[in-house]
Design a protein around this motif. Structure first.
Motif, mmCIF file in Angstrom:
data_model
loop_
_atom_site.group_PDB
_atom_site.id
_atom_site.type_symbol
_atom_site.label_atom_id
_atom_site.label_comp_id
_atom_site.label_asym_id
_atom_site.label_seq_id
_atom_site.Cartn_x
_atom_site.Cartn_y
_atom_site.Cartn_z
ATOM 1 N N GLY A 97 -1.514 6.452 0.992
ATOM 2 C CA GLY A 97 -1.347 5.195 0.260
ATOM 3 C C GLY A 97 -0.649 4.174 1.145
ATOM 4 O O GLY A 97 -0.996 3.984 2.314
ATOM 5 N N ILE A 98 0.407 3.556 0.595
ATOM 6 C CA ILE A 98 1.138 2.531 1.360
ATOM 7 C C ILE A 98 2.238 3.170 2.212
ATOM 8 O O ILE A 98 3.169 2.499 2.635
ATOM 9 C CB ILE A 98 1.732 1.467 0.423
ATOM 10 N N GLY A 99 2.137 4.476 2.417
ATOM 11 C CA GLY A 99 3.057 5.164 3.335
ATOM 12 C C GLY A 99 4.357 5.615 2.710
ATOM 13 O O GLY A 99 5.267 6.055 3.430
ATOM 14 N N SER A 100 4.458 5.546 1.369
ATOM 15 C CA SER A 100 5.782 5.687 0.756
ATOM 16 C C SER A 100 6.479 7.022 1.037
ATOM 17 O O SER A 100 7.655 7.018 1.404
ATOM 18 C CB SER A 100 5.738 5.398 -0.747
ATOM 19 N N ILE A 101 5.788 8.160 0.891
ATOM 20 C CA ILE A 101 6.493 9.444 1.063
ATOM 21 C C ILE A 101 6.947 9.606 2.508
ATOM 22 O O ILE A 101 8.103 9.923 2.782
ATOM 23 C CB ILE A 101 5.588 10.660 0.738
ATOM 24 N N GLY A 102 6.017 9.382 3.440
ATOM 25 C CA GLY A 102 6.321 9.564 4.857
ATOM 26 C C GLY A 102 7.471 8.664 5.289
ATOM 27 O O GLY A 102 8.373 9.103 6.023
ATOM 28 N N ASN A 125 5.180 -1.928 5.731
ATOM 29 C CA ASN A 125 6.359 -1.234 5.185
ATOM 30 C C ASN A 125 7.141 -0.488 6.267
ATOM 31 O O ASN A 125 8.364 -0.441 6.221
ATOM 32 C CB ASN A 125 5.941 -0.275 4.063
ATOM 33 N N ALA A 126 6.422 0.077 7.239
ATOM 34 C CA ALA A 126 7.109 0.761 8.341
ATOM 35 C C ALA A 126 7.978 -0.262 9.081
ATOM 36 O O ALA A 126 9.167 -0.019 9.337
ATOM 37 C CB ALA A 126 6.098 1.406 9.282
ATOM 38 N N LYS A 127 7.402 -1.440 9.371
ATOM 39 C CA LYS A 127 8.152 -2.497 10.081
ATOM 40 C C LYS A 127 9.359 -2.945 9.265
ATOM 41 O O LYS A 127 10.457 -3.104 9.792
ATOM 42 C CB LYS A 127 7.233 -3.713 10.304
ATOM 43 N N LEU A 128 9.113 -3.152 7.963
ATOM 44 C CA LEU A 128 10.163 -3.623 7.057
ATOM 45 C C LEU A 128 11.385 -2.707 7.094
ATOM 46 O O LEU A 128 12.516 -3.148 6.916
ATOM 47 C CB LEU A 128 9.564 -3.636 5.638
ATOM 48 N N ASN A 129 11.150 -1.417 7.323
ATOM 49 C CA ASN A 129 12.250 -0.449 7.352
ATOM 50 C C ASN A 129 12.696 -0.093 8.765
ATOM 51 O O ASN A 129 13.491 0.835 8.955
ATOM 52 C CB ASN A 129 11.817 0.828 6.611
#
Ligand SMILES: C[S@@+](CC[C@H](N)C(=O)[O-])C[C@H]1O[C@@H](n2cnc3c(N)ncnc32)[C@H](O)[C@@H]1O
Length: 432
Positions: free
Chosen positions: A296-301, A327-331
């Protein structure tokens, strides 16, 4: 032989998985919505099939200690919840039994099932809502229909929606704006209000904005979504931001996610955190290279990124892959990459190319994993799999296949959708 329209006195001998009781008349099975195991009722038979029948409670004769007074006036009409007549404790018991039954039925090795992890608050847990409007009247559609059931608020939704709905209804009454749906999304701090409209231009939006902000100061984004088509799809493609930002930030624990009207996000943020923590516990520390399949939008990983040297997310929907990258960048997570494609094609390719994968997270849709993916997992030497599932029947089927080479831990059900029959599960598989 039992007859349609006849009334029988029955006692439920078991609970079904959808909030119905299971009774027997001369050993013939009858499903009775809202009847609870142990309760006796006069039941009218509505439909008789060759193997079972359906009935309706005419008069409840004895009440179960697990019967709860449904807190919603629309419960018997609206299609949203089907467990509100049950105590929360009983709901969790039924969910655990549903998972255990599926394991017995579809998996040849014995699988233990833990108690279902319940929510601290089984109400107001949803962070996303869609309310249909017919002129200024709003509510929910009745089960399996497009008949509007008018209601002022929903117990599962965010409490802020009640005020927002009233303002939008008043606005439609005065302006005759062609609004078809109100769609809301909430994060811990912020709210997004999306007005799904037949036309791009709406009258008096400055007045509407002012009134929306006065009932809900948390609104950081007001969007007109244009949908002129007459289909079942709620959102059209075009979004016009009329106030604030195009997106809001949502959180699962400390992990941030960008939410736009179209982006997918788990609807129960608090229980998602519980589920992901359990998945993290099963995964353990220092996991090396994790393949987050069906990401999905990568949430679990992303939530579990500090357990991995590297994360490879695989997802079939292009916009979700783009969201995962954002989302990866955002975090500030730099060890995650995302591949667009089917998990059953991408995993074998990665392995063929010599990539070493130490652990796999599986979170497929209701139909479960593709057989080719399961075959690939059986053929490779991946040590650990954490499988998250929203359908215990397909989970059990897939565990049965994987049990050939993997040892299965206790399955833990997590209640992501209190007051409905849905249940999410998480389980670990270790290479034997
Ligand atoms: C249950 S969701 C899980 C999403 C995500 N793991 C999360 O927790 O937000 C399943 C996801 O699998 C994707 N999907 C469906 N079939 C797929 C396939 N064959 N390969 C990769 N992704 C797929 C869907 O688009 C969806 O995003």
């Amino acid at each position: 032989m039992i007859k349609k329209n006849e009334i029988y006195t029955v006692t439920a001998v078991d609970d079904g998985f959808g909030g119905e009781g299971i009774a027997k008349i001369d050993n013939f099975t009858v499903f009775v919505p809202y009847l609870i195991k142990g309760e006796t009722a006069e039941v009218k038979i509505l439909k008789v099939l060759s193997t079972h029948a359906f009935g309706k409670i005419e008069k409840l004769i004895t009440k179960s200690e697990h019967r709860a007074e449904p807190k919603c006036p629309a419960f018997f009409k609206c299609g949203g919840c089907n467990f509100l007549h049950l105590s929360y404790e009983k709901q969790l018991e039924i969910k655990k039994n549903q998972v255990a039954e599926c394991m017995k039925k579809y998996c040849k090795v014995p699988v233990e099932v833990a108690d279902c992890i319940g929510a601290e608050n089984p109400y107001n847990y949803r962070n996303k809502a869609q309310y249909p409007f017919e002129n200024e009247i709003y509510g929910f559609y009745a089960s399996r229909s497009h008949r509007l059931v008018p209601i002022n608020s929903c117990l599962m939704q965010n409490e802020k929606d009640e005020g927002i709905l009233k303002v939008v209804s008043e606005y439609i009454k005065k302006s005759k704006a062609p609004i078809r749906h109100l769609y809301t999304r909430h994060s811990r701090e912020n709210t997004m209000a999306v007005l799904v409209s037949k036309t791009a231009k709406l009258p008096f939006t400055n007045v509407l904005t002012k009134e929306l902000l006065s009932v809900c100061p948390e609104i950081k984004s007001i969007i007109v979504n244009v949908n002129s088509k007459d289909t079942n799809v709620i959102l059209g493609e075009k979004n016009i931001t009329i106030y604030g930002t195009d997106t809001i930030e949502g959180y699962i624990g400390k992990t941030k996610f960008n939410i736009s009207p179209h982006s997918f996000f788990q609807v129960n943020s608090k229980q998602t955190e519980v589920l992901y923590n359990k998945a993290g516990e099963l995964l353990g520390e220092n996991c090396g290279h994790i393949a987050d399949l069906y990401c999905g939008i990568g949430s679990i990983g992303l939530y579990l990124a500090d357990k991995a040297e590297k994360i490879t997310g695989v997802e079939i929907v292009e916009s979700a892959v783009k969201d995962a990258q954002i989302n990866a960048k955002l975090n500030g997570i730099e060890n995650a990459r995302y591949i667009l494609g089917a998990s059953e094609d991408v995993l074998p390719t990665l392995i063929k190319n010599g990539e070493k994968i130490d652990a796999v997270i599986l979170d497929p849709p209701r139909k479960g994993c593709h057989k080719a993916l399961l075959d690939c997992l059986l053929d490779t030497e991946i040590e650990k799999i954490v499988y998250i599932s929203c359908n215990p029947a397909t989970l059990a089927r897939d565990l049965d296949i994987l049990s050939e080479k993997y040892t299965i831990s206790t399955v833990t059900p997590v209640d992501m959708f209190p007051n409905t029959q849905h249940v999410e599960c998480v389980v670990r598989l270790c290479r034997t």
